[in-house]
Design a protein around this motif. Structure first.
Motif, mmCIF file in Angstrom:
data_model
loop_
_atom_site.group_PDB
_atom_site.id
_atom_site.type_symbol
_atom_site.label_atom_id
_atom_site.label_comp_id
_atom_site.label_asym_id
_atom_site.label_seq_id
_atom_site.Cartn_x
_atom_site.Cartn_y
_atom_site.Cartn_z
ATOM 1 N N MET A 34 0.866 -1.247 -0.087
ATOM 2 C CA MET A 34 -0.057 -0.118 0.034
ATOM 3 C C MET A 34 0.764 1.314 0.103
ATOM 4 S SD MET A 34 -3.199 -1.376 0.128
ATOM 5 C CE MET A 34 -3.962 0.309 0.492
ATOM 6 N N GLY A 35 0.405 2.187 -0.527
ATOM 7 C CA GLY A 35 1.043 3.437 -0.506
ATOM 8 C C GLY A 35 0.095 4.880 -0.559
ATOM 9 N N TRP A 36 0.956 5.700 -0.353
ATOM 10 C CA TRP A 36 0.158 7.370 -0.490
ATOM 11 C C TRP A 36 0.726 7.982 -1.394
ATOM 12 C CZ3 TRP A 36 -4.276 8.487 1.875
ATOM 13 C CH2 TRP A 36 -4.682 7.720 2.906
ATOM 14 N N PHE A 37 0.255 8.698 -2.410
ATOM 15 C CA PHE A 37 0.781 9.839 -3.435
ATOM 16 C C PHE A 37 0.118 10.932 -3.134
ATOM 17 C CE2 PHE A 37 3.167 8.180 -7.081
ATOM 18 C CZ PHE A 37 3.261 6.804 -6.639
ATOM 19 N N GLY A 46 5.216 10.416 -4.882
ATOM 20 C CA GLY A 46 5.023 9.328 -4.179
ATOM 21 C C GLY A 46 5.416 9.641 -2.785
ATOM 22 N N VAL A 47 4.763 9.572 -1.695
ATOM 23 C CA VAL A 47 4.808 9.963 -0.371
ATOM 24 C C VAL A 47 5.229 8.737 0.681
ATOM 25 C CG1 VAL A 47 3.949 11.036 1.670
ATOM 26 C CG2 VAL A 47 3.173 11.738 -0.527
ATOM 27 N N ALA A 48 4.654 7.727 0.638
ATOM 28 C CA ALA A 48 5.079 6.789 1.398
ATOM 29 C C ALA A 48 4.591 5.417 0.793
ATOM 30 C CB ALA A 48 4.570 6.945 3.059
ATOM 31 N N VAL A 49 5.326 4.342 1.420
ATOM 32 C CA VAL A 49 4.931 2.928 1.103
ATOM 33 C C VAL A 49 4.962 2.102 2.184
ATOM 34 C CG1 VAL A 49 7.193 2.473 0.160
ATOM 35 C CG2 VAL A 49 5.242 1.203 -0.881
ATOM 36 N N ILE A 50 4.333 1.222 2.116
ATOM 37 C CA ILE A 50 4.389 0.040 3.470
ATOM 38 C C ILE A 50 4.114 -1.252 2.795
ATOM 39 C CG2 ILE A 50 1.898 0.320 3.884
ATOM 40 C CD1 ILE A 50 2.913 -0.021 6.936
ATOM 41 N N ILE A 68 3.536 6.269 7.685
ATOM 42 C CA ILE A 68 2.538 5.386 7.104
ATOM 43 C C ILE A 68 2.434 4.031 8.079
ATOM 44 C CG2 ILE A 68 3.955 4.273 5.757
ATOM 45 C CD1 ILE A 68 1.943 4.114 3.751
ATOM 46 N N SER A 69 0.954 3.516 8.254
ATOM 47 C CA SER A 69 1.028 2.540 9.073
ATOM 48 C C SER A 69 -0.388 1.740 8.361
ATOM 49 C CB SER A 69 0.382 2.599 10.548
ATOM 50 O OG SER A 69 -0.510 3.485 10.607
ATOM 51 N N ARG A 70 -0.494 0.368 8.694
ATOM 52 C CA ARG A 70 -1.690 -0.198 8.387
ATOM 53 C C ARG A 70 -2.314 -1.226 9.466
ATOM 54 N NH1 ARG A 70 0.494 -3.828 3.540
ATOM 55 N NH2 ARG A 70 -1.627 -4.568 3.332
ATOM 56 N N ASP A 71 -3.630 -1.290 9.305
ATOM 57 C CA ASP A 71 -4.286 -2.192 10.407
ATOM 58 C C ASP A 71 -5.043 -3.419 9.427
ATOM 59 O OD1 ASP A 71 -6.098 -3.395 12.117
ATOM 60 O OD2 ASP A 71 -6.374 -1.700 13.159
ATOM 61 N N LEU A 79 -2.099 7.527 7.158
ATOM 62 C CA LEU A 79 -0.977 8.429 7.053
ATOM 63 C C LEU A 79 -0.907 9.449 8.122
ATOM 64 C CD1 LEU A 79 1.619 8.854 5.223
ATOM 65 C CD2 LEU A 79 0.200 10.691 4.127
ATOM 66 N N GLN A 80 -0.129 9.439 9.062
ATOM 67 C CA GLN A 80 -0.317 10.600 10.278
ATOM 68 C C GLN A 80 0.940 11.466 9.509
ATOM 69 O OE1 GLN A 80 -2.057 10.793 13.254
ATOM 70 N NE2 GLN A 80 -0.819 12.767 13.351
ATOM 71 N N MET A 81 0.381 12.846 9.465
ATOM 72 C CA MET A 81 1.215 13.842 9.101
ATOM 73 C C MET A 81 1.253 14.657 10.307
ATOM 74 S SD MET A 81 -0.569 13.963 5.355
ATOM 75 C CE MET A 81 -2.221 14.696 6.215
ATOM 76 N N ASN A 82 2.490 15.094 10.508
ATOM 77 C CA ASN A 82 2.943 16.081 11.776
ATOM 78 C C ASN A 82 3.650 17.151 11.049
ATOM 79 O OD1 ASN A 82 1.683 14.438 13.449
ATOM 80 N ND2 ASN A 82 3.640 13.124 14.288
#
Length: 125
Positions: A34-37, A46-50, A68-71, A79-82
């Motif tokens: 899985m990933g975030w764009f 592309g932001v993150a991949v798991i 990035i995390s998955r359940d 996607l936790q963005m700080n």
């Protein structure tokens, strides 16, 4: 048919936090990478991949700020963005692929088989 649906976008102040979620349906979620764009005017990144085992990779622009995390029990990607910055403003998409496994970096768009519809994140200074 795999379906992805993002939620959690909106407006935030610079320095603030937001958490995006992506619900997955239609197949065995745990079998997918899985990933975030994100898409901003003139730029797609592309932001993150798991991976299936939870191994994560990040773009340099978000490393140390985003997680990035998955359940797998909830079929959900996060996607936790700080420490948000105005340059994080974009339409954020989640993506899924049943075959990808290289966690050395965030793969380009052609790798991904399935995409969500996107959720807008706007960060003001």
């Amino acid at each position: 048919q795999v379906r992805l649906m993002e939620s959690g976008g909106g407006s935030a102040q610079a320095g603030g936090s937001q958490r995006l979620s992506c619900s997955f349906s239609g197949d065995n979620y745990s079998g997918y990478c899985m990933g975030w764009f994100r898409q901003a005017p003139g730029k797609r990144e592309g932001v993150a991949v798991i991976g299936r085992d939870g191994t994560a990779g990040y773009a340099d622009s978000v490393k140390g700020r985003f997680t990035i995390s998955r359940d797998n029990a909830k079929n959900t990607l996060y996607l936790q963005m700080n420490s948000l910055k105005p340059e994080d403003t974009a339409l954020y998409y989640c993506a899924a692929d049943p075959s990808y496994s290289d966690m050395r970096g965030v793969p380009g768009a052609p790798v991904w088989t399935y995409w969500g519809q996107g959720t807008q994140v706007t960060v003001s200074s």
